[in-house]
Write an enzyme that holds these catalytic residues in place. Structure first.
Site, PDB file in Angstrom:
ATOM      1  N   ASP A   1       0.828  -1.145   0.052  1.00 59.46           N
ATOM      2  CA  ASP A   1       0.078  -0.051  -0.150  1.00 59.46           C
ATOM      3  C   ASP A   1       0.985   1.438  -0.171  1.00 59.46           C
ATOM      4  OD1 ASP A   1      -2.061   1.768   0.176  1.00 59.46           O
ATOM      5  OD2 ASP A   1      -3.117   0.560   1.579  1.00 59.46           O
TER       6      ASP A   1
HETATM    7  C1  BGC Z   1      -5.180   3.168  -0.003  1.00 63.64           C
HETATM    8  C2  BGC Z   1      -5.400   1.994  -0.945  1.00 63.64           C
HETATM    9  C3  BGC Z   1      -5.216   2.815  -2.132  1.00 63.64           C
HETATM   10  C4  BGC Z   1      -3.947   3.440  -2.385  1.00 63.64           C
HETATM   11  C5  BGC Z   1      -3.782   4.072  -3.686  1.00 63.64           C
HETATM   12  C6  BGC Z   1      -3.819   4.059   0.022  1.00 63.64           C
HETATM   13  O1  BGC Z   1      -3.875   5.075   0.685  1.00 63.64           O
HETATM   14  O2  BGC Z   1      -4.938   2.483   1.534  1.00 63.64           O
HETATM   15  O3  BGC Z   1      -6.364   1.602  -0.937  1.00 63.64           O
HETATM   16  O4  BGC Z   1      -5.278   1.919  -3.127  1.00 63.64           O
HETATM   17  O5  BGC Z   1      -3.848   4.540  -1.312  1.00 63.64           O
HETATM   18  O6  BGC Z   1      -4.454   5.252  -3.681  1.00 63.64           O
END
Ligand code: BGC
Length: 747
Positions: free
Chosen positions: A281
């Site tokens: 993530d």
């Molecule tokens: C979130 C993810 C997301 C990623 C990219 C993160 O803050 O937890 O679910 O896909 O950002 O935007």
């Protein structure tokens, strides 16, 4: 000569693929020596993000990083123009000429916004969920996006957690079914189809169990529970061929999920056989340091790499430290090659070597009438009728309506969380839709509160005046989009601002009061629900929310939605979920005493010792699976084809479902079981299957389910997947509290 032959890396890649199957990957000479330098290989592991809106705004540093082979994929692509320019640099100005993959969070629609995932889950309609994901893929791919970070399949039992809105709710079976639908929708029949986009099952794993519902919080999940509840949707995603999986932010039982060797290597790669790409993530590799699990970035990189991650999103911990880790012998080139191979495989499957550039036609793909119709149908089927006293709904034709509330005409907020590419001008609001069906003399509108959070009651008097002019009040409130979603957990899940006060004032007019809630989560309504004659949960219904809601209220469509989560009365009941293990002192209607009924100076023992709260009891406001229709349905005559089955056998169970009302009905018939005695305490009920059945007035149908041994199996204390012989209860039911019950045994 075809591109396939012409591309130097394709030969390398083929050699690499062949090498992998013969176990000779580490020696693949073309890759290591000739084609890709160490730096280029490491570059494949790096995902960067771009904020540029146009090609001219692309930062020079990003261009240079691509030229230098330091970037494998890019997140947050806003347009084909930006995508194609970045790709041009990769394909013509970098030495390796490996195409980039462009990713974006396309969570519940790209420009045509479907209901939030939790709303879609309320439809219990896998076919529609699949079509919704397909529409999103068609729209997104036309904009140069070939990878989405969806579906989010975190089981959530606590709606304080803001991200419950992105989930399919609390149940592993329902979530698994919708996960498969969603993966199929995004990925289509083949990833190489230019309208297909790679899906990501996220967040691996346990993120939805954030303690106290506070985002990014610690999670403690005993391993049997992890296997029985949190992992099955990921297994379903892997079996459905999901291309990628994202590791989570949370710490799980003491180890951050993005460095969780057991969860990723043992379970995901080992037991589930996942051989696709695992992406971190956003910054979650770097955050191993903040967790206090890694002493510095170098150790964080090592932990993430060893735990099985392939791509680091945004932070550059791996890129910066991998050369030194390899020099020090901590990571081998073979380990790196295995990761690079998975990433190149994905690029290959997406057809990017043959067609790196976006050739889509956004004008023909986005906001098409077909997509808007689909969004309206999904919104309609996501609506859950929760209360309907004295048949307040459907509204009698010809009646006038006072439409009141901060979300009745909230084009932005009805779209919900994670709508990066939505435009509020596309939304059709409840006010817009009522205007289409009611003349000016029949519709009286007041926003009453400038936002869902507002505590300012200065416009209440005007709203009450409007209410008095009409036959019925329709109040549309709840939570603005920004009150749920990532990092937007709430400790108090009641209606925010002065909404409860407004609802009480409206009720005082004596007019029938219909409440429509748009929110990212179930709202704790205990203090105000008695004021409502009818209640509809609309989640955040998306672009076409308005027409869907108005069709339902007017009776031009029938309610079919069912809750994908248990709905608490008050926030303090959470976590709350229907499939909890049995207490040694279970509460029931007969043994629960509410604290207002305690005699004065009562002794502790006289008021009962059961598994309940003395103020709010033991029941939720509405159970999992619940939803009313405009008709009435009876369940009768439950039958088994035999009274016992072998542990590896199967059994048929059926019941007669009758529409006893005057309108057609689509009933979601739910099959639950309970394993009465087992080596681990089993849930009081577990959903194992469901079927939607449509019945004309007075029509009956027998609905038959087949229970297989896999439905009865669970992970025991030793983490063995077992079916234990003994007695089972089975229900065919309209929700997790009611239904016809019978029993069978497993020998
Ligand atoms: C979130 C993810 C997301 C990623 C990219 C993160 O803050 O937890 O679910 O896909 O950002 O935007």
């Amino acid at each position: 000569m075809s591109l396939f032959r012409a591309h130097p890396l394709r030969t390398t890649l083929t050699a690499l693929l062949l090498g992998a199957s013969t176990g000779a990957l580490a020696q693949a000479p073309a890759l290591t020596a000739d084609s890709l330098s160490l730096k280029q290989k490491i570059g494949q592991l790096q995902q960067m993000h771009v904020e540029a809106k146009t090609a001219a705004e692309i930062p020079e540093e990003l261009k240079a990083a691509i030229r230098n082979g330091q970037v494998g994929s890019i997140l947050n692509i806003p347009s084909p123009e930006v995508a194609n320019e970045l790709q041009r640099i990769a394909m013509t100005e970098s030495a390796a000429k490996i195409p980039l993959i462009f990713a974006r969070d396309v969570i519940h629609g790209y420009r045509t916004i479907m209901p939030t995932p939790l709303g879609q889950a309320a439809s219990w309609n896998a076919d529609l969920v699949e079509k919704g994901a397909r529409a999103a893929a068609v729209e997104a791919s036309s904009m140069g996006i070939r990878w989405t970070f969806a579906p989010m399949i975190d089981i959530s039992r606590d709606s304080r957690w803001g991200r419950i809105t992105e989930s399919f709710g609390e149940d592993p079976h329902l979530t698994s079914v919708l996960t498969v639908a969603s993966v199929r929708g995004y990925q289509g029949d083949s990833l190489s189809d230019p309208t297909s986009i790679a899906a990501t099952a996220k967040h691996f794993v346990g993120y939805g169990a954030a303690e106290g519902g506070r985002d990014y919080n610690v999670t403690y999940i005993p391993e049997p529970l992890l296997h029985n509840i949190y992992l099955p949707p990921f297994k379903a995603a892997v079996d459905a061929g999901v291309a990628t999986i994202m590791s989570a932010f949370n710490e799980l039982n003491g180890v951050p999920a993005s460095a969780h060797d057991y969860a990723i290597n043992t379970v995901l790669r080992g037991e589930f056989g996942f051989d696709g790409v695992i992406v971190s993530d956003w910054d979650s590799v770097l955050e191993l340091v903040a967790h206090g699990y890694a002493e510095d970035k170098k150790q964080a990189a090592l932990q993430a790499l060893k735990a099985g991650l392939d791509i680091e999103m945004v932070s550059t911990t791996i890129q910066e430290n991998l050369p030194a880790l390899m020099d020090g012998g901590k990571v081998t080139e073979a380990e790196l090659d295995a990761k690079v191979k998975r990433i190149l495989d994905l690029k290959h499957q997406l057809g990017l070597f043959e067609q790196p550039y976006s050739k889509g036609d956004p004008a023909k793909s986005i906001l098409t009438p077909e997509h808007k119709n689909l969004a309206e149908q999904l919104a309609l089927e996501s609506l859950v009728l929760l209360k309907n006293d004295k048949q307040t709904l459907p509204l009698a034709k010809g009646k006038s309506v006072a439409l009141i509330g901060p979300l009745a005409h909230a084009a932005h907020d009805q779209l919900g969380s994670w709508v990066l590419d939505a435009q509020k001008k596309d939304s059709v609001t409840v006010l817009d839709a009522f205007r289409q069906v009611l003349g000016q003399d029949k519709l009286f509108y007041s926003q009453a509160l400038y936002s869902s959070r507002s505590r300012d009651s200065k416009d209440f008097a005007q709203a009450i005046d409007q209410a008095k002019k009409a036959d019925v009040i329709v109040y549309v409130g709840g939570e603005e989009a920004v009150l749920s979603g990532e990092a937007h957990s709430r400790a108090d899940t009641r209606l925010p601002g002065a909404q409860e006060q407004l609802i009480r004032e409206l009720k005082k007019t004596g007019k029938p009061l219909v409440v429509v809630i748009m929110a990212g989560r179930p709202i704790a309504l205990n203090d105000v629900i008695d004021e409502m004659d009818a209640l509809v949960m609309a989640w955040h219904p998306g672009t076409m929310g308005g027409p869907a809601i108005v069709r339902l209220l007017q009776g031009d469509a029938d309610p079919v939605g069912r809750l994908p989560v248990t709905w608490p009365k008050v926030t303090g009941q959470m976590p709350i979920y229907y499939n909890h293990p049995s207490s040694g002192r279970p509460a029931s209607e007969g043994n629960f005493t509410q604290m207002d009924d305690f005699p004065l100076e009562a002794f502790q023992h006289s008021t009962g010792h059961k598994n309940h709260y003395i103020d709010i009891g033991f029941k939720p406001q509405f159970p999992f699976g619940f939803g009313l229709s405009y008709s009435s349905v009876s369940y009768s005559d439950i039958k088994l084809d035999k009274k016992s089955m072998r542990a590896d056998g199967e059994l048929k169970v059926s019941a007669k479902i009758t529409n006893t009302g005057k309108r057609p009905v689509t009933e979601t018939v739910q099959l639950y079981i309970r394993d009465l005695v087992a080596s681990s305490v089993r849930p009081v009920r577990e959903l194992k299957s469901f079927q939607r059945v449509t019945l004309k007035p007075k029509e009956s149908k027998r609905v038959t389910f087949t229970l297989r041994s896999s439905d009865l199996a669970f992970y025991n204390q030793k983490l063995e997947h077992v079916v234990e012989p003994g007695e089972f209860h089975v229900w065919i039911a309209p929700n997790a509290e009611l239904g016809m019950q019978t029993e069978f045994s497993v020998r």
